[in-house]
Write an enzyme that holds these catalytic residues in place. Structure first.
Site, short mmCIF file in Angstrom:
data_model
loop_
_atom_site.label_atom_id
_atom_site.label_comp_id
_atom_site.label_asym_id
_atom_site.label_seq_id
_atom_site.Cartn_x
_atom_site.Cartn_y
_atom_site.Cartn_z
N LYS A 1 16.18 -7.34 7.12
CA LYS A 1 16.58 -7.50 8.52
C LYS A 1 16.19 -6.22 9.23
O LYS A 1 16.85 -5.20 9.11
CB LYS A 1 18.09 -7.75 8.60
CG LYS A 1 18.58 -7.93 10.01
CD LYS A 1 19.91 -8.66 10.11
CE LYS A 1 21.10 -7.84 9.75
NZ LYS A 1 22.37 -8.49 10.10
N GLU B 1 24.51 -11.52 16.87
CA GLU B 1 23.37 -11.79 15.99
C GLU B 1 23.17 -13.28 15.79
O GLU B 1 22.04 -13.77 15.79
CB GLU B 1 23.59 -11.14 14.63
CG GLU B 1 23.59 -9.63 14.64
CD GLU B 1 23.87 -9.07 13.27
OE1 GLU B 1 22.93 -8.48 12.70
OE2 GLU B 1 25.00 -9.24 12.75
#
Length: 120
Positions: free
Chosen positions: A98, A21
């Protein structure tokens, strides 16, 4: 209390608990409520009596796009503290979403929502 709302500001950042990520990056969606008395600005029709939300947007964009955080909580906290110290607001509510969550399941997004007040 009156507030200004900035909804669903989208940025690309490099935050997350997983190395991938932080390496590949992903989209983050930020919403804010900026609390202050808006009556003086409403009566005078004067920008200096309110919050310049274009400047707030730029500050949030800088944090999301240039900062690096493992947790959404830390990202949201940095946004809240920046808004409280740099802009004339008494309280801020920050939501960070997110959408691309690395979970083996179906969900629209993960999010944190924090509510912070200026220290008196």
């Amino acid at each position: 209390m009156d507030y200004i709302q900035l909804e669903r500001m989208e940025f690309y950042g490099y935050h997350g608990a997983l190395v991938e990520e932080r390496k590949l990056g992903q989209r983050f969606v930020v919403s804010l409520r900026l609390y202050r008395d808006l009556a003086p600005a409403g009566r005078a029709d004067e920008l200096t009596l309110t919050v310049n939300y274009a400047a707030v947007y730029d500050a949030v964009r800088d944090i999301v796009e240039n900062g690096r955080f493992s947790l959404l909580e830390a990202l949201a906290e940095q946004i809240a503290q920046t808004v409280l110290t740099q802009f004339p607001v008494m309280r801020v509510v920050v939501e960070v979403q997110k959408p691309a969550v690395p979970i083996a399941g179906i969900l629209a997004y993960a999010a944190v929502c924090i509510d912070r007040e200026k220290k008196r």
